[in-house]
Design an enzyme around this catalytic site. Structure first.
Site, short mmCIF file in Angstrom:
data_model
loop_
_atom_site.label_atom_id
_atom_site.label_comp_id
_atom_site.label_asym_id
_atom_site.label_seq_id
_atom_site.Cartn_x
_atom_site.Cartn_y
_atom_site.Cartn_z
N ASP A 135 -18.60 -42.55 -56.04
CA ASP A 135 -19.06 -43.80 -55.47
C ASP A 135 -19.77 -44.59 -56.71
OD1 ASP A 135 -19.95 -45.42 -53.31
OD2 ASP A 135 -21.98 -44.29 -52.90
N LYS A 155 -37.24 -39.17 -53.58
CA LYS A 155 -36.46 -39.59 -52.44
C LYS A 155 -36.51 -38.56 -51.40
CE LYS A 155 -31.09 -39.77 -52.49
NZ LYS A 155 -29.88 -39.61 -53.38
#
Ligand SMILES: *[C@@H]1O[C@H](CO)[C@@H](O)[C@H](O)[C@H]1NC(C)=O
Ligand SMILES: *[C@@H]1O[C@H](CO)[C@@H](O)[C@H](O)[C@H]1NC(C)=O
Ligand SMILES: *[C@@H]1O[C@H](CO)[C@@H](O)[C@H](O)[C@H]1NC(C)=O
Length: 807
Positions: free
Chosen positions: A615, A519
């Site tokens: 989330d 990432k």
């Protein structure tokens, strides 16, 4: 060529004649040039300076300034701009409620740094532009939106991004006929879709097939129609035809307000593609943002046939045969008479293009097909946004701006998503992108520090500190940038697993052959630092079989790179819908939910200090090669029992459709907010549909609301994934439904704890497993007596496992 010229002349004449007898006069007709000191005439219309409009209240406004161009500009309305350094609201008094165009014109006048601007523009109800910036291209843009104004004023909020500026050159707010956009259109599988009148649209394509570009002067509603050729999939598949536009026969129902006659007077028909048989499609390929649904209007006028009922063809939208065996003349009763049809596409989740094709009916005598005009409008998503990202369950960040007042609070009445959208009409709203590649859509969780409200300064300084001390954290290996380059083949785009607003995720292969997910935060951007830091802090503390684990990091050359274990089967969502992956069995789904629940239970209770994920959603539950579920993406996680609730700019973060309504109302974050989101996940897993799907009828838009009504009626089995019908043990389903219902309770105190959720799901799995063993027993006992009795014994054993005392 000659006839084309003659036609053009005729067209111009007839357009002129038509204009002078225009039947539609807009009640509201604001043509505003921003920052100018004098009227500007553009395309025959007068744009008046914004400073002359008393409702804009510009006199007392100190935070705006004016920029004028000294050099020639692309369009007359680009001569000046108004520049904003803080939120400003243009108020347009509306005389006639209903649909209006909002057209915004932007040209970063050179020499004033306007191309560094980044800003958001909203109405009271919709996000039109979201953190828009001009970075690379300093060209001009014009945007056209259509919104239904249901108040006596339209407020247009211009919101500069943090530390940035906003500007606008010209604004148009103009009434359009109510009939132009209906409430209903045809959706997938020919089902009607209702409720369009409450949504906002953005024009993305408006094409005049086989004809010239039409400018606002050629259109009674000031629209621009482009030529279609650059979108043709195969140029030679189409041949343009035209007639004298004055022969287009308008009716009372279909007036030039729908489309000017030049649209109907030209068309593409099947060209000589050098094939023996004229049995192919003419296809237009239109790049679109796959996260949105689109309104597609196709315009037809049979200008080629010699007699009625001879032209029979199919109209395809994407791969859907949207209108089989269309016979235009049977709809109109006449040749040269226009007709149009409206369709709504679902967000495709994957394809970055929308295709429209026309092709002859299978056994047509004289195979041909025709298309005269095409309009494609983007439909506002469940977050009431036209810019940003997903129509479904994606990250939404709200921040109440002190400069603008909050709208009427109706949160208590409606379920999370829809209510939020309405309530937050005046709030800062931002939808952040999710990746949309087949292999997975790990959304990057990096967020710009601006969303941290007043804590921005703090965030930046502590980030630096945390960067320096990275090595001292328990973060696994420190990789060199060269190693990362090798692993990802220099960030080869073909290895892209997903894209988020602030970073990209690549599949990498380490020297020893292990796959990893890399990432990478945008190296040059200060955005995302805070979430990068949160993720690092969280991950350094957390290790669990059901949490995606960190392998290492790279902070060389001011890179922000994290290396995670690679999750071969990607996000849970892509196994539920929107892809062609094999459907998961009920048992698999239960095991995945149990895995995710274990991960969350550990977060809430296992770590030294409880952690709230904030989330939870189906794209943040990833599956490894053995379909073991792991919770990912801790960028929004929050340590400790609650947020600083007294802070004015406390941000509500989370994903649309998953957000706990109580958290939203009270700004109090507890573990129970994750439980609510997990309840939404459970329903999504059961029904195989997105958390929010704005294209559905209103009562179905939000899965939490919709599934709860069925659960309360005791009919949850009616709406389950068709792939599960007949394959789910009813006791197991009942337990599962009750569990989801208790997760989705209105108030946190009434919701289960994650530990209880886990326990209930395990029970549901037991019920399913036992029934799977009991059923063959029944059938074999009844029909094939005496066979396999021995092998039934283990079944008996496991039946006795269902000892209710245990639970
Ligand atoms: C500008 O245009 C408006 C509207 O057409 C008109 O009323 C006004 O007199 C014009 N002003 C000037 C200075 O020409
Ligand atoms: C605008 O919205 C109102 C209220 O929802 C509705 O009654 C009206 O029909 C809508 N108008 C149009 C043109 O869609
Ligand atoms: C036309 O396109 C549709 C949709 O993609 C496809 O199903 C159909 O087979 C095509 N027809 C021909 C003749 O290629």
């Amino acid at each position: 060529m000659m006839s084309f010229l003659i036609h053009s002349v005729l067209v111009l004449v007839s357009l002129y004649v038509h204009q002078s007898s225009a039947s539609f006069t807009p009640t509201d007709n604001y043509l505003i040039t921003c920052g100018s000191s004098q009227n500007i005439t553009y395309l025959g219309q007068i744009y008046v300076p914004d400073s002359t409009q008393s409702s804009f209240d510009l006199e007392t406004e100190k935070d705006t300034n004016i920029v004028n161009s000294n050099s020639p500009v692309p369009l007359a309305i680009h001569q000046s701009a108004r520049v904003f350094t803080s939120t400003f609201t243009y108020k347009f008094n509306i005389q006639k409620q209903g649909r209006h165009w909002i057209r915004l014109h932007f040209y970063p006048i050179p020499g004033h740094n306007l191309d560094s601007a980044s800003f958001t523009i909203t109405t009271e109800q919709f996000v039109l532009l979201n953190s828009h910036s001009f970075k690379t291209d300093s060209k001009f843009i014009s945007k056209e939106y259509s919104v239904n104004v249901t108040a006596d004023a339209l407020l247009l909020n211009i919101i500069p991004s943090n530390n940035s500026i906003a500007f606008v050159n010209a604004i148009e707010v103009v009434s359009i006929p109510d009939e132009l956009i209906p409430d209903q259109a045809t959706g997938l599988s020919h089902n009607p879709v209702n409720g369009l009148s409450e949504l906002a649209f953005e024009t993305v394509y408006r094409l005049n097939m086989g004809g010239p570009k039409l400018t606002p002067q050629n259109d009674t509603l000031g629209r621009i129609w482009e030529n279609d050729e650059k979108y043709l999939h195969v140029n030679s598949s189409a041949a343009n035809v035209s007639i004298d536009p004055s022969t287009v026969k308008y009716t009372q129902d279909l007036t030039p307000e729908i489309a000017p006659n030049w649209v109907y007077a030209t068309a593409q028909t099947m060209g000589d593609a050098n094939v023996a048989e004229l049995k192919f499609n003419i296809t237009w390929v239109l790049p679109v943002d796959p996260d949105f649904a689109y309104f597609v209007r196709v315009h037809f006028c049979d200008i080629v046939s010699k007699s009625p009922n001879t032209l029979l063809f199919n109209v395809y939208i994407n791969s859907d045969n949207a209108y089989p065996d269309l016979d235009i003349s049977s709809l109109t009763g006449n040749l040269d008479m226009p007709v149009y049809r409206d369709f709504v596409t679902n967000s495709t989740y994957e394809a970055n293009t929308l295709t429209v094709s026309v092709g002859p009916k299978q056994d047509a005598d004289e195979p041909n097909a025709i298309l005269n005009g095409l309009e494609v409008l983007k439909i506002s998503n469940g977050a009431r946004s036209l810019d940003g990202a997903s129509a479904v369950g994606d990250l939404v960040v709200f921040r109440a701006k002190k400069t603008i007042k909050i709208g009427v609070v109706v949160a208590a009445v409606v379920g999370a998503a829809v209510a939020l959208a309405i309530v937050l009409g005046l709030c800062y709203c931002c939808v952040v992108g999710r990746g949309s590649k087949k292999t997975g859509d790990l959304k990057s969780s990096w967020f710009p520090p601006q969303f941290y409200g007043n804590s921005v300064t703090m965030t930046k300084t502590t980030m630096t500190a945390s960067c320096i001390s990275l090595a001292s954290c328990n973060l696994g290996r420190n990789f060199s940038f060269q190693e990362i380059l090798d692993a990802t083949n220099k960030f080869d785009e073909s290895l892209l697993l997903g894209v988020g607003g602030f970073g990209r995720v690549y599949k990498g292969t380490m020297e020893d052959g292990t796959h990893v997910a890399v990432k990478r935060g945008n190296p040059r951007s200060e955005q995302g630092l805070a979430e990068f830091r949160t993720e690092i802090e969280m991950l350094s503390k957390l290790r669990h079989r059901h949490l995606v684990s960190l392998i290492g990091y790279c902070d060389e050359r001011s890179e922000m790179i994290l290396i995670y274990e690679y999750m071969a089967n990607g996000p849970l969502r892509s196994h539920l819908y929107g892809s062609d992956l094999a459907s998961l069995s009920w048992k698999q789904r239960l095991e995945i939910c149990i895995g995710a629940a274990r991960g969350l239970h550990y977060l809430h209770t296992g770590a030294s200090q409880g952690v709230i994920h904030r989330d939870v959603k189906t794209t943040n539950i990833l599956l490894d090669e053995n379909f073991v579920a792991k919770v990912a993406d801790f960028g929004l996680s929050k340590a400790g029992p609650s947020l600083d609730q007294t802070h004015v700019s406390t941000a509500v973060k989370g994903s649309f459709g998953y957000l706990d309504p109580e958290y939203f109302r009270r700004r109090q974050l507890t573990e129970k907010s994750d439980v609510y989101s997990f309840g939404v996940v459970l329903m999504e897993v059961l029904c195989a549909r997105p958390a929010v799907n704005p294209v559905l009828p209103r009562d179905q838009v939000n899965i939490a609301e919709w599934a709860l009504t069925w659960q309360r009626k005791g009919n949850l089995d009616q709406i389950i994934d068709p792939n599960l019908v007949g394959k789910v043990n009813s006791a197991s389903l009942k337990k599962y439904g009750e569990t989801a219902e208790k997760c989705l309770a209105e108030y946190g105190v009434d919701r289960l704890s994650m530990g209880d959720v886990l326990w209930n799901l395990e029970y549901a799995l037991q019920l399913e497993e036992t029934s799977a063993m009991v059923e063959p027993e029944d059938s074999s006992m009844n029909h094939i007596q005496g066979i396999g009795l021995g092998s039934l014994e283990p079944f008996d054993n496991s039946v006795s496992m269902i000892d209710t005392d245990k639970f």
